[in-house]
Scaffold this motif. Structure first.
Motif, PDB file in Angstrom:
ATOM      1  N   PRO A  82      20.179 -13.158 -15.459  1.00 23.81           N
ATOM      2  CA  PRO A  82      19.550 -12.319 -14.482  1.00 23.81           C
ATOM      3  C   PRO A  82      18.640 -12.871 -13.620  1.00 23.81           C
ATOM      4  O   PRO A  82      17.493 -13.429 -14.096  1.00 23.81           O
ATOM      5  CB  PRO A  82      19.450 -10.903 -15.150  1.00 23.81           C
ATOM      6  CG  PRO A  82      20.072 -10.880 -16.205  1.00 23.81           C
ATOM      7  CD  PRO A  82      20.139 -12.407 -16.853  1.00 23.81           C
ATOM      8  N   GLY A  83      18.673 -12.985 -12.403  1.00 21.12           N
ATOM      9  CA  GLY A  83      17.616 -13.520 -11.528  1.00 21.12           C
ATOM     10  C   GLY A  83      17.881 -15.110 -11.265  1.00 21.12           C
ATOM     11  O   GLY A  83      16.959 -15.578 -10.341  1.00 21.12           O
ATOM     12  N   ASP A  84      18.743 -15.663 -11.564  1.00 18.50           N
ATOM     13  CA  ASP A  84      18.758 -16.897 -11.448  1.00 18.50           C
ATOM     14  C   ASP A  84      19.440 -17.456  -9.884  1.00 18.50           C
ATOM     15  O   ASP A  84      20.001 -16.434  -9.449  1.00 18.50           O
ATOM     16  CB  ASP A  84      20.015 -17.712 -12.507  1.00 18.50           C
ATOM     17  CG  ASP A  84      19.394 -17.936 -13.795  1.00 18.50           C
ATOM     18  OD1 ASP A  84      18.533 -17.870 -14.106  1.00 18.50           O
ATOM     19  OD2 ASP A  84      20.266 -18.249 -14.713  1.00 18.50           O
ATOM     20  N   ARG A  85      18.820 -18.439  -9.566  1.00 13.04           N
ATOM     21  CA  ARG A  85      19.496 -18.976  -8.271  1.00 13.04           C
ATOM     22  C   ARG A  85      20.291 -19.956  -8.471  1.00 13.04           C
ATOM     23  O   ARG A  85      19.895 -21.050  -9.191  1.00 13.04           O
ATOM     24  CB  ARG A  85      18.107 -19.562  -7.501  1.00 13.04           C
ATOM     25  CG  ARG A  85      18.356 -19.775  -5.988  1.00 13.04           C
ATOM     26  CD  ARG A  85      17.215 -20.225  -5.096  1.00 13.04           C
ATOM     27  NE  ARG A  85      17.261 -20.498  -3.992  1.00 13.04           N
ATOM     28  CZ  ARG A  85      17.307 -21.833  -3.408  1.00 13.04           C
ATOM     29  NH1 ARG A  85      16.912 -22.849  -4.234  1.00 13.04           N
ATOM     30  NH2 ARG A  85      17.500 -22.084  -2.275  1.00 13.04           N
ATOM     31  N   CYS A 113      29.317 -15.175 -11.652  1.00 14.85           N
ATOM     32  CA  CYS A 113      27.743 -15.467 -11.423  1.00 14.85           C
ATOM     33  C   CYS A 113      27.284 -14.305 -10.954  1.00 14.85           C
ATOM     34  O   CYS A 113      26.043 -13.698 -11.528  1.00 14.85           O
ATOM     35  CB  CYS A 113      27.322 -16.333 -10.609  1.00 14.85           C
ATOM     36  SG  CYS A 113      27.997 -18.112 -10.851  1.00 14.85           S
ATOM     37  N   ARG A 114      27.696 -13.507  -9.920  1.00 18.86           N
ATOM     38  CA  ARG A 114      27.179 -11.867  -9.600  1.00 18.86           C
ATOM     39  C   ARG A 114      27.324 -11.210 -10.647  1.00 18.86           C
ATOM     40  O   ARG A 114      26.133 -10.444 -10.791  1.00 18.86           O
ATOM     41  CB  ARG A 114      27.865 -11.831  -8.279  1.00 18.86           C
ATOM     42  CG  ARG A 114      27.519 -10.321  -7.389  1.00 18.86           C
ATOM     43  CD  ARG A 114      26.451 -10.972  -6.392  1.00 18.86           C
ATOM     44  NE  ARG A 114      26.759 -11.836  -5.736  1.00 18.86           N
ATOM     45  CZ  ARG A 114      25.901 -12.610  -4.683  1.00 18.86           C
ATOM     46  NH1 ARG A 114      24.463 -12.715  -4.823  1.00 18.86           N
ATOM     47  NH2 ARG A 114      26.459 -13.251  -3.867  1.00 18.86           N
ATOM     48  N   GLY A 131      24.363 -11.299 -13.058  1.00 14.26           N
ATOM     49  CA  GLY A 131      22.895 -10.829 -12.292  1.00 14.26           C
ATOM     50  C   GLY A 131      22.257 -11.979 -11.340  1.00 14.26           C
ATOM     51  O   GLY A 131      20.997 -11.942 -11.415  1.00 14.26           O
ATOM     52  N   ALA A 132      23.061 -12.959 -10.937  1.00 16.07           N
ATOM     53  CA  ALA A 132      22.436 -14.197 -10.103  1.00 16.07           C
ATOM     54  C   ALA A 132      21.859 -13.339  -9.108  1.00 16.07           C
ATOM     55  O   ALA A 132      22.597 -12.561  -8.311  1.00 16.07           O
ATOM     56  CB  ALA A 132      23.223 -15.214  -9.866  1.00 16.07           C
ATOM     57  N   ARG A 133      20.532 -13.974  -8.480  1.00 13.11           N
ATOM     58  CA  ARG A 133      20.007 -13.141  -7.497  1.00 13.11           C
ATOM     59  C   ARG A 133      20.316 -13.971  -6.240  1.00 13.11           C
ATOM     60  O   ARG A 133      20.208 -13.323  -5.111  1.00 13.11           O
ATOM     61  CB  ARG A 133      18.358 -13.349  -7.584  1.00 13.11           C
ATOM     62  CG  ARG A 133      17.942 -14.482  -7.640  1.00 13.11           C
ATOM     63  CD  ARG A 133      16.090 -14.564  -7.646  1.00 13.11           C
ATOM     64  NE  ARG A 133      15.837 -15.757  -7.880  1.00 13.11           N
ATOM     65  CZ  ARG A 133      15.159 -16.768  -7.011  1.00 13.11           C
ATOM     66  NH1 ARG A 133      15.291 -16.390  -5.666  1.00 13.11           N
ATOM     67  NH2 ARG A 133      14.772 -17.695  -7.147  1.00 13.11           N
ATOM     68  N   GLU A 134      20.696 -15.064  -6.333  1.00 12.00           N
ATOM     69  CA  GLU A 134      21.208 -16.037  -5.182  1.00 12.00           C
ATOM     70  C   GLU A 134      22.217 -16.903  -5.609  1.00 12.00           C
ATOM     71  O   GLU A 134      22.062 -17.692  -6.665  1.00 12.00           O
ATOM     72  CB  GLU A 134      20.063 -16.650  -4.153  1.00 12.00           C
ATOM     73  CG  GLU A 134      20.582 -17.384  -2.973  1.00 12.00           C
ATOM     74  CD  GLU A 134      19.258 -18.229  -2.137  1.00 12.00           C
ATOM     75  OE1 GLU A 134      19.617 -18.411  -1.179  1.00 12.00           O
ATOM     76  OE2 GLU A 134      18.377 -18.249  -2.725  1.00 12.00           O
ATOM     77  N   ASP A 163      18.066 -22.789 -10.207  1.00 13.57           N
ATOM     78  CA  ASP A 163      18.063 -22.467 -11.738  1.00 13.57           C
ATOM     79  C   ASP A 163      19.090 -22.771 -12.448  1.00 13.57           C
ATOM     80  O   ASP A 163      19.184 -23.460 -13.617  1.00 13.57           O
ATOM     81  CB  ASP A 163      17.869 -21.078 -12.060  1.00 13.57           C
ATOM     82  CG  ASP A 163      16.535 -20.511 -11.590  1.00 13.57           C
ATOM     83  OD1 ASP A 163      15.501 -20.746 -11.823  1.00 13.57           O
ATOM     84  OD2 ASP A 163      16.594 -19.675 -10.773  1.00 13.57           O
TER      85      ASP A 163
END
Length: 226
Positions: free
Chosen positions: A83-86, A117-118, A121-124, A187
């Motif tokens: 979660p939060g990975d770019r 990826c979404r 929790g990928a952020r971008e 990331d």
């Protein structure tokens, strides 16, 4: 076998094998390191002992189902994306060609990877390549523009400012301009190649896909390609 028949059979049976080959294809990020004027590619490797397998091959005709099955067999998307990975997704968008010709990565496979990826929790999520033909035309004709728009991913067209002299660790070529500007702040990096024939190597696959992160004059890598 004719080229068209080969491409159709490959797309149906082993498209995902080209996408997911364990830690060599899925890569986790590290802090970018620039030593003086020479960019050093980060170590994107992951702990392979955490994976259920080094390679997963999925058969079928449904791209999303094959991608999901292959990733599940490797241990699940959580082994690669937090979660939060770019996340940078690197398909082959080298040419202004439609998906039916097999010269570029299947947009349906890329869509499935973006969605996974979404879900993790990928952020971008960034989709990028450095095409031989016009970038805007290549992304549009290959179907990548539509996928990125529909899945709310970001397309990144590379410019001369993105490339920095890099220690690529090669044998025939030791230093070359690589897309340091694209890797900065990323990331995770995921290569999503396509399998196709090549006049110098017989076929191109995962390693050849990284060619798209190189700058001008990259035809030098066609010498002694093996």
């Amino acid at each position: 076998m004719k080229r068209r028949d080969f491409l159709i059979q490959t797309a149906k049976a082993t498209a995902v094998a080209a996408t997911f080959t364990g830690a060599g294809i899925w890569l986790s990020g590290r802090e970018v390191n620039i030593a003086g004027d020479l960019f050093v590619i980060p170590d994107y490797s992951i702990d392979r002992s955490a994976l259920s397998a080094d390679m997963a091959i999925a058969h079928g005709t449904d791209s999303a189902a094959m991608v999901e099955a292959a990733v599940r067999a490797l241990g699940g998307i959580d082994k690669f994306i937090a979660p939060g990975d770019r996340v940078l997704i690197k398909p082959n968008v080298g040419f202004d060609r439609p998906p039916s010709l097999g010269a570029t990565t299947s947009p349906d496979v890329v869509r499935a990877v973006v969605r996974l990826c979404r879900s993790a929790g990928a952020r971008e999520i960034i989709v990028s390549d450095n095409p031989i033909n016009s970038p805007t035309a290549s992304f549009a004709r290959s179907g990548m523009t539509a996928v990125a728009k529909e899945e709310e991913a970001t397309i990144r067209y590379l410019s001369i400012n993105d490339f920095t002299l890099t220690d690529i660790g090669g044998v025939a070529v030791r230093q070359f301009d690589a897309a340091a500007g694209l890797l900065d702040g990323v990331d995770r990096v995921i290569g999503v190649p396509t399998l196709k024939d090549h006049n110098l190597s017989g076929m191109s696959f995962a390693m050849k896909n990284w060619y798209g992160l190189l700058g001008e004059g990259r035809n030098r890598f066609h010498q002694d390609i093996h």
